[in-house]
Design a protein around this motif. Structure first.
Motif, PDB file in Angstrom:
ATOM      1  N   TRP A   1      23.521  10.710  19.883  1.00 29.20           N
ATOM      2  CA  TRP A   1      23.151   9.509  20.636  1.00 29.20           C
ATOM      3  C   TRP A   1      24.318   8.541  20.706  1.00 29.20           C
ATOM      4  O   TRP A   1      24.523   7.872  21.715  1.00 29.20           O
ATOM      5  CB  TRP A   1      21.903   8.836  20.048  1.00 29.20           C
TER       6      TRP A   1
ATOM      7  N   MET B   1      17.300  15.452  31.036  1.00 24.99           N
ATOM      8  CA  MET B   1      15.966  15.159  30.505  1.00 24.99           C
ATOM      9  C   MET B   1      15.012  14.811  31.647  1.00 24.99           C
ATOM     10  O   MET B   1      13.857  15.223  31.666  1.00 24.99           O
ATOM     11  CB  MET B   1      16.034  13.997  29.507  1.00 24.99           C
TER      12      MET B   1
ATOM     13  N   SER C   1      11.538  16.629  32.866  1.00 29.76           N
ATOM     14  CA  SER C   1      10.260  15.921  33.000  1.00 29.76           C
ATOM     15  C   SER C   1       9.640  16.067  34.384  1.00 29.76           C
ATOM     16  O   SER C   1       8.442  15.857  34.551  1.00 29.76           O
ATOM     17  CB  SER C   1      10.461  14.428  32.723  1.00 29.76           C
TER      18      SER C   1
ATOM     19  N   GLY D   1      11.211   6.752  23.515  1.00 29.16           N
ATOM     20  CA  GLY D   1      12.275   7.739  23.751  1.00 29.16           C
ATOM     21  C   GLY D   1      12.082   8.359  25.126  1.00 29.16           C
ATOM     22  O   GLY D   1      12.307   9.551  25.325  1.00 29.16           O
TER      23      GLY D   1
ATOM     24  N   GLY E   1      13.665   8.134  27.868  1.00 30.45           N
ATOM     25  CA  GLY E   1      14.831   8.399  28.715  1.00 30.45           C
ATOM     26  C   GLY E   1      14.866   7.445  29.895  1.00 30.45           C
ATOM     27  O   GLY E   1      14.639   6.238  29.760  1.00 30.45           O
TER      28      GLY E   1
ATOM     29  N   ASP F   1      13.722   2.986  25.108  1.00 35.74           N
ATOM     30  CA  ASP F   1      14.787   3.933  24.749  1.00 35.74           C
ATOM     31  C   ASP F   1      16.003   3.138  24.292  1.00 35.74           C
ATOM     32  O   ASP F   1      15.994   1.896  24.325  1.00 35.74           O
ATOM     33  CB  ASP F   1      15.123   4.880  25.923  1.00 35.74           C
ATOM     34  N   LEU F   2      17.032   3.848  23.861  1.00 37.20           N
ATOM     35  CA  LEU F   2      18.232   3.178  23.362  1.00 37.20           C
ATOM     36  C   LEU F   2      18.839   2.312  24.465  1.00 37.20           C
ATOM     37  O   LEU F   2      18.766   2.683  25.653  1.00 37.20           O
ATOM     38  CB  LEU F   2      19.246   4.222  22.881  1.00 37.20           C
TER      39      LEU F   2
ATOM     40  N   VAL G   1      20.815   3.827  27.295  1.00 35.55           N
ATOM     41  CA  VAL G   1      20.074   4.747  28.178  1.00 35.55           C
ATOM     42  C   VAL G   1      19.348   3.972  29.280  1.00 35.55           C
ATOM     43  O   VAL G   1      19.311   4.398  30.437  1.00 35.55           O
ATOM     44  CB  VAL G   1      19.067   5.611  27.364  1.00 35.55           C
TER      45      VAL G   1
ATOM     46  N   GLY H   1      15.818  -0.585  22.903  1.00 33.06           N
ATOM     47  CA  GLY H   1      15.510  -0.891  21.507  1.00 33.06           C
ATOM     48  C   GLY H   1      15.663   0.331  20.629  1.00 33.06           C
ATOM     49  O   GLY H   1      16.301   1.318  21.014  1.00 33.06           O
ATOM     50  N   ASP H   2      15.057   0.243  19.448  1.00 29.07           N
ATOM     51  CA  ASP H   2      15.174   1.320  18.469  1.00 29.07           C
ATOM     52  C   ASP H   2      13.770   1.636  17.962  1.00 29.07           C
ATOM     53  O   ASP H   2      13.118   0.770  17.359  1.00 29.07           O
ATOM     54  CB  ASP H   2      16.087   0.836  17.320  1.00 29.07           C
ATOM     55  N   MET H   3      13.318   2.845  18.197  1.00 31.53           N
ATOM     56  CA  MET H   3      11.944   3.206  17.829  1.00 31.53           C
ATOM     57  C   MET H   3      11.712   3.137  16.315  1.00 31.53           C
ATOM     58  O   MET H   3      10.576   3.047  15.861  1.00 31.53           O
ATOM     59  CB  MET H   3      11.607   4.600  18.357  1.00 31.53           C
ATOM     60  N   PHE H   4      12.805   3.160  15.540  1.00 35.95           N
ATOM     61  CA  PHE H   4      12.635   3.061  14.082  1.00 35.95           C
ATOM     62  C   PHE H   4      12.392   1.613  13.659  1.00 35.95           C
ATOM     63  O   PHE H   4      11.894   1.361  12.566  1.00 35.95           O
ATOM     64  CB  PHE H   4      13.881   3.601  13.359  1.00 35.95           C
TER      65      PHE H   4
ATOM     66  N   LYS I   1       7.471  12.363  24.265  1.00 33.83           N
ATOM     67  CA  LYS I   1       7.738  13.682  24.859  1.00 33.83           C
ATOM     68  C   LYS I   1       9.120  14.159  24.418  1.00 33.83           C
ATOM     69  O   LYS I   1      10.124  13.503  24.693  1.00 33.83           O
ATOM     70  CB  LYS I   1       7.659  13.617  26.385  1.00 33.83           C
ATOM     71  N   LEU I   2       9.126  15.269  23.711  1.00 34.14           N
ATOM     72  CA  LEU I   2      10.373  15.893  23.231  1.00 34.14           C
ATOM     73  C   LEU I   2      11.239  14.941  22.420  1.00 34.14           C
ATOM     74  O   LEU I   2      12.460  15.021  22.468  1.00 34.14           O
ATOM     75  CB  LEU I   2      11.183  16.433  24.426  1.00 34.14           C
TER      76      LEU I   2
HETATM   77  C1  LIG Z   1      15.246  14.762  24.023  1.00 33.21           C
HETATM   78  S1  LIG Z   1      15.263  13.199  24.774  1.00 33.21           S
HETATM   79  C2  LIG Z   1      13.657  13.130  25.529  1.00 33.21           C
HETATM   80  C3  LIG Z   1      13.599  12.203  26.700  1.00 33.21           C
HETATM   81  C4  LIG Z   1      12.252  12.092  27.415  1.00 33.21           C
HETATM   82  N1  LIG Z   1      11.150  11.753  26.525  1.00 33.21           N
HETATM   83  C5  LIG Z   1      11.937  13.358  28.147  1.00 33.21           C
HETATM   84  O1  LIG Z   1      11.134  14.171  27.689  1.00 33.21           O
HETATM   85  O2  LIG Z   1      12.537  13.576  29.223  1.00 33.21           O
HETATM   86  C6  LIG Z   1      15.100  12.114  23.380  1.00 33.21           C
HETATM   87  C7  LIG Z   1      15.204  10.648  23.759  1.00 33.21           C
HETATM   88  O3  LIG Z   1      15.071   9.850  22.578  1.00 33.21           O
HETATM   89  C8  LIG Z   1      15.941   8.746  22.711  1.00 33.21           C
HETATM   90  N2  LIG Z   1      16.207   8.158  21.389  1.00 33.21           N
HETATM   91  C9  LIG Z   1      16.951   8.680  20.386  1.00 33.21           C
HETATM   92  N3  LIG Z   1      16.954   7.845  19.336  1.00 33.21           N
HETATM   93  C10 LIG Z   1      16.197   6.759  19.681  1.00 33.21           C
HETATM   94  C11 LIG Z   1      15.831   5.549  19.017  1.00 33.21           C
HETATM   95  N4  LIG Z   1      16.247   5.305  17.765  1.00 33.21           N
HETATM   96  N5  LIG Z   1      15.040   4.673  19.659  1.00 33.21           N
HETATM   97  C12 LIG Z   1      14.609   4.920  20.925  1.00 33.21           C
HETATM   98  N6  LIG Z   1      14.916   6.056  21.614  1.00 33.21           N
HETATM   99  C13 LIG Z   1      15.700   6.954  20.987  1.00 33.21           C
HETATM  100  C14 LIG Z   1      17.166   9.339  23.356  1.00 33.21           C
HETATM  101  O4  LIG Z   1      18.014   8.372  23.945  1.00 33.21           O
HETATM  102  C15 LIG Z   1      16.543  10.284  24.378  1.00 33.21           C
HETATM  103  O5  LIG Z   1      16.342   9.652  25.622  1.00 33.21           O
END
Ligand SMILES: C[S@@+](CC[C@H](N)C(=O)[O-])C[C@H]1O[C@@H](n2cnc3c(N)ncnc32)[C@H](O)[C@@H]1O
Length: 364
Positions: free
Chosen positions: A162, A179, A183, A207, A209, A230-231, A234, A249-252, A264-265
């Protein structure tokens, strides 16, 4: 001697063929990438009927010295099922010449989903997954087992995936397009999942995308307001609409309050420990815990018993890919259940969808 002549020899040659196949299976992948780079699926499609080798060579923008090589690329691609071959009448050059047949190439379902103007256009996925940035880490996998780097991606690039996207806008765009193209196929199933999204006014695609999946869902469910989290790099430069908005933002760290959450994924790309952290954040964010609020996960579920051998093999490719590139893994149902319980959820419902993915509804 017994191993050279007789039964032993044939077994050894079979074993050697098996190894050849796997050593060279990247040739199939890279030839597919080449077909996408040259735009072959779109050329065949816009021809409107099966295209002869001559027709294809004329339409390709290649160097004249390469014209004689196209049939070899096409022979492999057809053998792999990316194109079909058929016979068409040869164009008569002179009146007296006898009508004859020649080979022509047509699309197959696999090359059809590579077409650019197709909603399911999958070409960006092929280009991104076979980009040097994602291929180089494979050269480091053996060493990675001997050192303490988190991923082979980090061994290769000195940073995690990332962060690499953050520092390389070209790769960031390529990856996000990949991605999004993955989708696109959600279009085909979302309308069959009406019950899954019923009762929601708000949905957060964590996340998510660049929001392809959310856009498809918000179009199918007009009352639903979707937010993509998403980040920051992105979602930067993406424009909000009435029904779809973006949050960097940050999902954590934090997930805004919502009726439903889509992942999703996302969970397959992070470790079990991190999944529990994210799932706990999701659980906190869900507003109507007693009235249908839930987390919806679309991800791979490994199912060795029921799956066909080939599907399981592809899921295992994804699993090792997750190991090499990020900190995630592919999980069987028992693994998923363990995560849900650890994060404090009470129950879940698993529905296999089309392709490799399943849909899991997880209730607080
Ligand atoms: C494998 S991609 C999946 C994207 C989308 N959900 C899809 O299925 O097309 C994983 C996503 O998680 C996001 N991601 C990774 N770490 C993240 C975080 N800490 N907070 C938010 N999003 C994050 C990435 O930027 C990426 O867009």
């Amino acid at each position: 001697m017994e191993h050279i002549h007789g039964h032993g020899a044939s077994e050894l040659f079979q074993a050697q063929s098996h190894l050849y196949k796997h050593v060279f299976s990247f040739v199939g992948s890279m030839s597919l990438k080449c077909a996408v780079q040259l735009g072959i699926p779109d050329i065949v499609h816009s021809h409107g009927e099966p295209i002869t080798l001559h027709g294809l060579v004329s339409a390709l923008q290649i160097h004249p010295t390469k014209a004689g090589f196209v049939h070899r690329l096409m022979r492999l691609l057809a053998h792999c099922g990316f194109f079909a071959t058929t016979r068409v009448n040869k164009k008569q050059e002179a009146e007296e010449e006898e009508q004859d047949e020649e080979e022509a190439y047509d699309l197959t379902p696999s090359s059809r989903i590579l077409l650019k103007d197709n909603v399911t256009g999958f070409s960006p996925f092929v280009l991104a997954m076979l980009d040097p940035a994602l291929l180089t880490p494979w050269q480091f996998l053996g060493n990675w087992f001997r050192e303490d780097k988190v991923t082979a991606f980090e061994s290769a690039h000195g940073m995690e995936l990332w962060e690499y996207g953050n520092q390389n806008p070209g790769f960031n765009n390529l990856f996000n397009e990949a991605m999004a193209s993955d989708s696109g196929m959600m279009n085909l199933v979302v309308r069959d999942c009406k019950a899954v999204f019923e009762g929601f006014d708000t949905l957060i695609d964590v996340g998510g995308g660049t929001g392809t999946c959310s856009r498809i869902i918000s179009e199918a469910f007009p009352h639903l307001k979707c937010t993509v989290l998403d980040l920051p790099h992105v979602v930067a430069n993406l424009t909000d609409s009435l029904k779809l908005n973006y949050v960097g933002g940050d999902m954590f760290q934090s997930i805004p309050p919502t009726d439903g959450i889509l992942l999703k994924l996302v969970l397959h790309s992070i470790s079990d420990e991190d999944c529990v952290k994210v799932l706990k954040k999701c659980r906190e964010a869900i507003l109507n815990k007693e009235k249908g609020g839930k987390v919806i996960i679309i991800d791979i579920v490994i199912n060795d018993i029921k799956d066909e051998h080939e599907i399981t093999e592809t899921k295992l490719f994804f699993d090792v890919m997750m190991m090499a590139m990020v900190t995630g893994r592919e999980r069987c149902e028992k693994d998923w259940e363990k995560l849900f319980l650890e994060a404090g959820f009470s129950r879940y419902k698993l529905t296999p969808m089309f392709g490799l993915r399943s849909l899991i509804e997880v209730y607080p």
